[in-house]
Design an enzyme around this catalytic site. Sequence first.
Site, PDB file in Angstrom:
ATOM      1  N   TYR A  34       0.825  -1.218   0.000  1.00  0.00           N
ATOM      2  CA  TYR A  34       0.000   0.000   0.000  1.00  0.00           C
ATOM      3  C   TYR A  34       0.848   1.252   0.000  1.00  0.00           C
ATOM      4  O   TYR A  34       0.501   2.255  -0.603  1.00  0.00           O
ATOM      5  CB  TYR A  34      -0.947  -0.007   1.203  1.00  0.00           C
ATOM      6  CG  TYR A  34      -2.132  -0.917   0.978  1.00  0.00           C
ATOM      7  CD1 TYR A  34      -2.962  -0.707  -0.130  1.00  0.00           C
ATOM      8  CD2 TYR A  34      -2.424  -1.969   1.837  1.00  0.00           C
ATOM      9  CE1 TYR A  34      -4.040  -1.541  -0.358  1.00  0.00           C
ATOM     10  CE2 TYR A  34      -3.498  -2.798   1.604  1.00  0.00           C
ATOM     11  CZ  TYR A  34      -4.305  -2.588   0.509  1.00  0.00           C
ATOM     12  OH  TYR A  34      -5.368  -3.403   0.266  1.00  0.00           O
TER      13      TYR A  34
ATOM     14  N   GLU B   1      -0.233 -30.435  11.014  1.00  0.00           N
ATOM     15  CA  GLU B   1      -0.739 -29.565   9.956  1.00  0.00           C
ATOM     16  C   GLU B   1      -2.037 -28.855  10.342  1.00  0.00           C
ATOM     17  O   GLU B   1      -2.137 -27.641  10.253  1.00  0.00           O
ATOM     18  CB  GLU B   1      -0.975 -30.376   8.659  1.00  0.00           C
ATOM     19  CG  GLU B   1      -1.568 -29.500   7.556  1.00  0.00           C
ATOM     20  CD  GLU B   1      -1.954 -30.273   6.303  1.00  0.00           C
ATOM     21  OE1 GLU B   1      -1.634 -31.468   6.214  1.00  0.00           O
ATOM     22  OE2 GLU B   1      -2.556 -29.672   5.413  1.00  0.00           O
TER      23      GLU B   1
ATOM     24  N   ASP C 273      -1.964 -34.345   6.697  1.00  0.00           N
ATOM     25  CA  ASP C 273      -2.922 -35.123   5.937  1.00  0.00           C
ATOM     26  C   ASP C 273      -2.167 -36.025   4.962  1.00  0.00           C
ATOM     27  O   ASP C 273      -0.990 -35.821   4.698  1.00  0.00           O
ATOM     28  CB  ASP C 273      -3.836 -34.198   5.099  1.00  0.00           C
ATOM     29  CG  ASP C 273      -4.858 -33.472   5.987  1.00  0.00           C
ATOM     30  OD1 ASP C 273      -5.095 -33.935   7.111  1.00  0.00           O
ATOM     31  OD2 ASP C 273      -5.395 -32.450   5.523  1.00  0.00           O
TER      32      ASP C 273
END
Lengths: 801, 371
Positions: free
Chosen positions: B106, B204, B256
């Site tokens: 910005y 995770e 996973d």
Amino acid sequence: MTSFQSQLGEDQGIADELAEGQREISIAEFFEKNKHMLGFDSGARGLVTAVKEAVDNALDACEEAGIRPDIYVEIREVGDYYRLIVEDNGPGITKEQLPKVFGKLLYGSRFHAREQNRGQQGIGISAAVLYSQLTSGKPAKITSRPKGEADAQYFELIIDTDSNEPEIKAERTTSWDRSHGTRIEVEMEANMRARQQLHDYVKHTAVVNPHARLELREPGLDEPLKFERGTDQLPAETKEIRPHPHGVELGTLIKMLEATESYSVSGFLQEEFTRVGKKTADKVIDNFRDRHFGRELGWSADEDAVEAAVAEAVSNKGADATDFFASEVASTLGSRERTSHHELVEVVDNVADAAEGEFDTRFGGTVRDNAVEAAWATMTAYDEEVDEDELTGDLYGLVDEATSTRKDDAVVAGMAERLARRFAAGDERVRATHAGVRALVDEAADDTEEFDDATFGDTARENVVEALWSRMVTVPDDAPKVRETAAERDTASELLESMRETDILAPPTDCLAPITDELVEAGLRKEFDADFYAAATRDAEVHGGDPFIVEAGIAYGGELEEGGQVDLLRFANRVPLVYQRGACATTDVVKRIGWRNYGLDQPGGSGMPNGPAVIMIHVASTNVPFTSESKDALANIPAIEDEIELAVREAARELKSYLNKRRSMQKRREKQDVLGRILPEMADKVAEVTGRERPNIEGAMARIMNNVGVERERDGDTVRLIVENHSDRTEEPDVTDIVSAEPTDVPEEATVVDLDGEWFVKWNPSVPGGEEAVLEYTVAGDAEFDVNVDGIETEKLTVNA
Amino acid sequence: MSADTPESDTKLNEAEAREQLIDLAADIYDQFERGDIPQMSLPTRTKSNIVFDEDSGVWVYGDRTSTRSANSVRGARKLLKAAYTVEFLAQQLDEDRSSTLRELYYLSESWDSDEAGFSDQDESNQLVEDLEIVSGVTREDFHMRPEESGATLMGPLELREQTRRGERDIHCQEDVGEGGYQIPNNPDTIEFLDHDIDFVLAVETGGMRDRLIENGFDTDYNCLVVHLKGQPARATRRITKRLHDELDLPVVVFTDGDPWSYRIYGSVAYGSIKSAHLSEYLATPEAEYVGIRPQDIVDYDLPTDPLADSDVNALESELEDPRFQTDFWEEQIELQLDIGKKAEQQALAAQGLDFVTDTYLPDRLGDMGVI
């Protein structure tokens, strides 16, 4: 069409009755009813056509007289009518001719001429007169002052539509301020709805006639439209040429045969046609004889049989002379592969002459005829009943040679036998035309197929025909004379075919006056404010005996309109074609070119391209093929279309490289713009961050832009000009350094010119890509410099000197 | 345990970092002065240009480079942005302030050049990474931080953190709530004081982390649970590496059973492709993979989802990834492609909520020799 045939059993008197209603119609009457054929189908269009006809005539007249045309066109509203005035500075028309030129349809000097002219039929201007008298009832007012005459002649005339003759309403001598020229004034029912077409016509006329000055006044214009000359050079004078043998039709040929003063066809050909000399005429005549008389097939001779037969046929000439004659004839024939009938006659004549010299005996005509007959009978003996056949053997050799090796021997033999039977049954001298031979071979081949259960296809037949025809010899008979040929349609047709068959040089092109690519470009430049112009003129080509030349030009960019389709300007013999664009061959050609390849937008990849461009096409010919009498559109003739395409493509290629270059220049400019902003900012920023002074970025800039940089270094009195080439190809700038004091020690490669206290140091180095060149000279300390660099596009050049 | 005083360390880094940055600007300056086209060479950041560094045991960039040159409009814009960013960072270090990557994006709007502003945040993030690489200074040392770190620790560890309000001593079980201890953006400001940890378990998903905490796995096994929160932030990877290096703890990763999760393990253990220049600083090559392994899907008959096309592509691309070219991974990935299935960590709940803490992890960690 109504059928005028009377029907049997019905009203008996109907034919007589109908006959009463049948009468001759004059050409003027015909066109009165068929105005559209001449382009006078509406009031709007009639006015444009009238302007067109009058201006075309004026231009033709001026050019013929070698005068630079100065043409004035005015249209005025007069009550319910429009008055059209066209004035030229042409050579004028004599008092005697004038009424016919304007008051008789189909009266003109060009119809019979093979020369490039605007007008062709002699209809146009008189049709305008006719149209005006039909719509307004007023006569045409014509003033003309022939060159060199003190006074002008004034006529008011109308056309008598019954007789197609001018009817003079008033006639007087008058004075005119022009030293020569013609003025025509007609009033007609019309409107100005076709104003755009009128303006286009005048403007486009100016484009293709840069040597003419045109002025147009009409009610809708505040200021007259003036088109000044772009060149003083008149178009090359055209020569009238005689017709080309490949370009005439049978009717024309018969007319020419009837009209000629030549006696022989050879003389006629050489006299009446272009590109025909003695040699070409002989070739045509040989072909003509072949067609008219046919050729003769020769046969081999059995020496002993011939000797015996000839000896038998000669009587009362003494034994020695007879023996000599017979054996000479026999041995001469024996030494020849084959001898035709007329060759045999020649052989016998020669031997007889020799015998007369040798033996002091006369060999008269009868003896000679007998000898020929006897020898020929021997050579061509054929009688199936007594199994006598001299022909089949010769023919077997021919057929065998002409057919493929896979043909069965029995088939070849059968074919030879059948041919022999037919030759024997035919002409005694075995004469046949090409078509005759063909028919004979076909019959024999059909029989061979039928009875020998073999195939004898088209190729084999063709080969046999050609084998026979090539061995047959042209007969020495005199070709039919002009009178006979003219009288007999078939004979004339044979002559025409012979002419077409013979290779003849293309017609000369000095009968054409192309605008030339330079003037096409000049014309476009004059009337269109564009960025780019290209033009191409093709070499002359021939279509149907008429030579033609195609030219094309393209203007692009600048003030031309951005949106929409390109403007197509069509011209035939320097006349703008205004109507029926869609029906014109030029339009078809432009539409089928893939313009995307040339950098123009073309929706769908075919059709009219879009963009700010003008495409012009000019077809010049001694006989421009139009689709109709109103001469609005070119007919689709493949030979002409091909040339149009090539001409347009030639000009378009230039356009393409221009557009490519422009695009890359544009990219370069954009890059230059952006980098020209970014790099200084970057330099400022790194200077700020490092707390140093702003670095010099010129060198980096020049490199980035593939630029050629020109820099000056001074070390005391020594001046060094450095050309740095950062591009990847060799650059050859023209560097001119203007110095306020006299430079010394200038090396040889540069020249110095003193101009009123300023010294021009001219230097023209060749700098390969990535390298630099240096010019070093000496000059007094306080000198001032001004360097000028040419030969390098400004986008690529950075001068810091 | 680190004996260095973090105070002086940081100060030195700041001065160094500032100097390195200004050198970059000076480099461009010198190129201008020489009449050369300014340019900046960077290692090519693709998986074909990472090589295994034998010495450090991590994957780093190879020797292929690409050049940002002012010769093109694109390259020139990048260099201009770099010059502006350098100025900003130098100033930030000067004033001892910090900002986030998003703030930089910005902030560029306010620069006085129209050409220097960033068109999106990826661009500014990438530029900062570029500067890290060419200057050899890490982003943290530029005082640039990501918007969110948010990853947490839970376990028997006592540490001291330098905060704006002074030093704080924190015990990562006793002094924190259920959420655990929040890892700060620059974990190098942490000093490890004391611990009871046997091993570090990086997890995770939040769901599995919460399950482990609820079941008391951290206290039962003296385990420090690190929540990776998906692809781990630099701070998470850095602290994991420090725990391993400084406290000599074994690290295991539990994710996973799908190709994206293997990449999470990859970036913890071997370093990521994007930040291979920092592998030595961030990667823990000794970290081991717990599961879910494709073999587990078969062995425990876990509930599964079929592999999507993108999963298959990712697996195939991993087979070509130099980081995964080991026997273990090749076998597992090929098995997964074979069965065409993937499973989440929570799929273990199919065998009961305690299955993971009572059976799966103790068995697996026992096999791996961690407990």
